[in-house]
Design a protein around this motif. Structure first.
Motif, PDB file in Angstrom:
ATOM      1  N   LEU A   1       0.791  -1.105   0.147  1.00  0.00           N
ATOM      2  CA  LEU A   1       0.229   0.173   0.009  1.00  0.00           C
ATOM      3  C   LEU A   1       0.895   1.180   0.055  1.00  0.00           C
ATOM      4  N   LEU A   2       1.963   1.255   0.773  1.00  0.00           N
ATOM      5  CA  LEU A   2       2.717   2.401   0.757  1.00  0.00           C
ATOM      6  C   LEU A   2       3.471   2.751  -0.421  1.00  0.00           C
ATOM      7  N   LYS A   3       3.485   1.892  -1.435  1.00  0.00           N
ATOM      8  CA  LYS A   3       4.143   2.115  -2.766  1.00  0.00           C
ATOM      9  C   LYS A   3       3.114   2.805  -3.594  1.00  0.00           C
ATOM     10  N   THR A   4       1.770   2.602  -3.244  1.00  0.00           N
ATOM     11  CA  THR A   4       0.909   3.140  -4.044  1.00  0.00           C
ATOM     12  C   THR A   4       0.705   4.612  -3.820  1.00  0.00           C
ATOM     13  N   PRO A   5       0.012   5.143  -4.996  1.00  0.00           N
ATOM     14  CA  PRO A   5      -0.143   6.669  -4.834  1.00  0.00           C
ATOM     15  C   PRO A   5      -1.336   7.011  -3.799  1.00  0.00           C
ATOM     16  N   ALA A   6      -0.977   8.115  -2.876  1.00  0.00           N
ATOM     17  CA  ALA A   6      -1.807   8.166  -1.756  1.00  0.00           C
ATOM     18  C   ALA A   6      -3.037   9.242  -2.534  1.00  0.00           C
ATOM     19  N   TRP A   7      -4.170   9.193  -1.708  1.00  0.00           N
ATOM     20  CA  TRP A   7      -5.250  10.058  -2.093  1.00  0.00           C
ATOM     21  C   TRP A   7      -5.591  10.931  -0.801  1.00  0.00           C
ATOM     22  N   HIS A   8      -4.942  12.326  -1.190  1.00  0.00           N
ATOM     23  CA  HIS A   8      -5.024  13.100  -0.042  1.00  0.00           C
ATOM     24  C   HIS A   8      -6.443  13.873   0.228  1.00  0.00           C
ATOM     25  N   ILE A   9      -6.958  13.822   1.461  1.00  0.00           N
ATOM     26  CA  ILE A   9      -8.212  14.210   1.830  1.00  0.00           C
ATOM     27  C   ILE A   9      -8.687  15.614   1.067  1.00  0.00           C
ATOM     28  N   ASP A  10      -7.469  16.514   0.773  1.00  0.00           N
ATOM     29  CA  ASP A  10      -7.928  18.033  -0.185  1.00  0.00           C
ATOM     30  C   ASP A  10      -8.020  17.517  -1.528  1.00  0.00           C
ATOM     31  N   ASP A  11      -7.656  16.241  -2.045  1.00  0.00           N
ATOM     32  CA  ASP A  11      -7.949  16.041  -3.407  1.00  0.00           C
ATOM     33  C   ASP A  11      -9.353  15.584  -4.030  1.00  0.00           C
ATOM     34  N   ASP A  12     -10.008  16.264  -4.814  1.00  0.00           N
ATOM     35  CA  ASP A  12     -11.130  15.628  -5.259  1.00  0.00           C
ATOM     36  C   ASP A  12     -11.575  14.447  -5.796  1.00  0.00           C
ATOM     37  N   ARG A  13     -10.359  13.850  -6.686  1.00  0.00           N
ATOM     38  CA  ARG A  13     -10.205  12.614  -7.215  1.00  0.00           C
ATOM     39  C   ARG A  13      -9.159  12.004  -6.611  1.00  0.00           C
ATOM     40  N   PRO A  14      -9.574  10.447  -6.958  1.00  0.00           N
ATOM     41  CA  PRO A  14      -8.558   9.465  -6.381  1.00  0.00           C
ATOM     42  C   PRO A  14      -7.588   9.525  -7.579  1.00  0.00           C
ATOM     43  N   PRO A  15      -6.183   8.958  -7.149  1.00  0.00           N
ATOM     44  CA  PRO A  15      -5.201   8.704  -8.072  1.00  0.00           C
ATOM     45  C   PRO A  15      -5.603   7.836  -9.249  1.00  0.00           C
ATOM     46  N   LEU A  16      -6.463   6.852  -8.999  1.00  0.00           N
ATOM     47  CA  LEU A  16      -7.044   5.849 -10.026  1.00  0.00           C
ATOM     48  C   LEU A  16      -8.443   6.090 -10.098  1.00  0.00           C
ATOM     49  N   SER A  17      -9.264   6.125 -11.175  1.00  0.00           N
ATOM     50  CA  SER A  17     -10.647   6.453 -11.472  1.00  0.00           C
ATOM     51  C   SER A  17     -11.073   5.106 -10.990  1.00  0.00           C
ATOM     52  N   PRO A  18     -12.580   5.188 -10.627  1.00  0.00           N
ATOM     53  CA  PRO A  18     -13.478   3.998 -10.601  1.00  0.00           C
ATOM     54  C   PRO A  18     -13.671   3.257 -11.712  1.00  0.00           C
ATOM     55  N   ARG A  19     -13.673   4.274 -13.130  1.00  0.00           N
ATOM     56  CA  ARG A  19     -13.590   3.398 -14.016  1.00  0.00           C
ATOM     57  C   ARG A  19     -12.334   2.589 -14.516  1.00  0.00           C
ATOM     58  N   ALA A  20     -11.100   3.321 -14.439  1.00  0.00           N
ATOM     59  CA  ALA A  20      -9.788   2.311 -14.286  1.00  0.00           C
ATOM     60  C   ALA A  20      -9.857   1.223 -13.671  1.00  0.00           C
ATOM     61  N   ALA A  21     -10.386   1.261 -12.410  1.00  0.00           N
ATOM     62  CA  ALA A  21     -10.099   0.183 -11.549  1.00  0.00           C
ATOM     63  C   ALA A  21     -11.176  -0.914 -11.930  1.00  0.00           C
ATOM     64  N   GLU A  22     -12.625  -0.455 -12.406  1.00  0.00           N
ATOM     65  CA  GLU A  22     -13.407  -1.506 -12.988  1.00  0.00           C
ATOM     66  C   GLU A  22     -12.853  -2.291 -14.279  1.00  0.00           C
ATOM     67  N   ARG A  23     -12.139  -1.499 -15.145  1.00  0.00           N
ATOM     68  CA  ARG A  23     -11.590  -2.205 -16.358  1.00  0.00           C
ATOM     69  C   ARG A  23     -10.493  -3.211 -15.868  1.00  0.00           C
ATOM     70  N   ALA A  24      -9.650  -2.821 -14.809  1.00  0.00           N
ATOM     71  CA  ALA A  24      -8.568  -3.737 -14.411  1.00  0.00           C
ATOM     72  C   ALA A  24      -9.370  -4.862 -13.723  1.00  0.00           C
ATOM     73  N   ALA A  25     -10.498  -4.685 -13.075  1.00  0.00           N
ATOM     74  CA  ALA A  25     -10.936  -5.970 -12.511  1.00  0.00           C
ATOM     75  C   ALA A  25     -11.764  -6.557 -13.466  1.00  0.00           C
ATOM     76  N   LYS A  26     -12.110  -6.041 -14.612  1.00  0.00           N
ATOM     77  CA  LYS A  26     -13.078  -7.055 -15.419  1.00  0.00           C
ATOM     78  C   LYS A  26     -12.095  -7.909 -16.020  1.00  0.00           C
ATOM     79  N   LYS A  27     -10.845  -7.499 -16.303  1.00  0.00           N
ATOM     80  CA  LYS A  27      -9.985  -8.525 -17.120  1.00  0.00           C
ATOM     81  C   LYS A  27      -9.647  -9.701 -16.064  1.00  0.00           C
ATOM     82  N   GLU A  28      -9.524  -9.356 -14.863  1.00  0.00           N
ATOM     83  CA  GLU A  28      -9.327 -10.272 -13.911  1.00  0.00           C
ATOM     84  C   GLU A  28     -10.450 -11.119 -13.771  1.00  0.00           C
ATOM     85  N   PHE A  29     -11.624 -10.625 -13.723  1.00  0.00           N
ATOM     86  CA  PHE A  29     -13.040 -11.493 -13.478  1.00  0.00           C
ATOM     87  C   PHE A  29     -12.905 -12.340 -14.920  1.00  0.00           C
ATOM     88  N   GLU A  30     -12.980 -11.933 -15.826  1.00  0.00           N
ATOM     89  CA  GLU A  30     -12.985 -12.793 -17.047  1.00  0.00           C
ATOM     90  C   GLU A  30     -11.932 -13.902 -16.972  1.00  0.00           C
TER      91      GLU A  30
END
Length: 158
Positions: free
Chosen positions: A66-95
């Motif tokens: 976890l400490l090697k991944t980008p942090a999502w600071h409380i004052d940032d509106d958007r996370p480093p990885l968008s939900p859509r990008a996470a969805e695409r990565a997970a879909k490959k694994e799911f399939e």
């Protein structure tokens, strides 16, 4: 004074006042302690378990990972990885994991705080509905903020 009557002051380098030296040292110490505290708030290991098609999927997310991944600071509106990008990565694994996906549906994408309010993961959840409730299945896939899908330990579901 110069010929126009202006006083010219020349500042020679002076040593830092001892109180300032002490304050600077204290600031550095406090900064280091805060850095260690943030690191310590992330739990050593997070585990997530799913069951699908006769298999048990055990995901382990380690603090060092976890400490090697980008942090999502409380004052940032958007996370480093968008939900859509996470969805695409997970879909490959799911399939890759589920042979026949026709009765499965993506159920939800969940953001999970890892304990320090700046390191987060996504749990992308797939559900297989069935006529009988006990036959329904749920598969969660863990995606880190750098887009990495955590590789599960897979065993036969007993």
């Amino acid at each position: 004074m110069n010929e126009k009557g202006l006083q010219i002051l020349i500042h020679e380098p002076v040593f830092m006042h001892p109180v300032r030296q002490v304050m600077r040292g204290l600031f550095v110490i406090v900064f280091l302690i805060c850095s260690i505290c943030v690191r310590a708030q992330v739990v050593e290991i997070h585990e997530y378990e799913s069951h699908a098609e006769g298999k048990k999927y055990n995901y382990e997310v380690f603090r060092e990972q976890l400490l090697k991944t980008p942090a999502w600071h409380i004052d940032d509106d958007r996370p480093p990885l968008s939900p859509r990008a996470a969805e695409r990565a997970a879909k490959k694994e799911f399939e890759k994991r589920i042979k026949d996906t026709t009765h499965w549906t993506e159920d939800r994408i969940i953001l999970v705080d890892m304990g320090d309010k700046i390191h987060w993961i996504y749990l992308v959840q797939y559900r297989r509905f069935a006529e009988r409730v006990e036959d329904a299945q749920l598969l969660r896939i863990v995606v880190l903020m750098d887009g990495t899908v955590v590789e599960p330990k897979i065993s036969d579901d007993k």
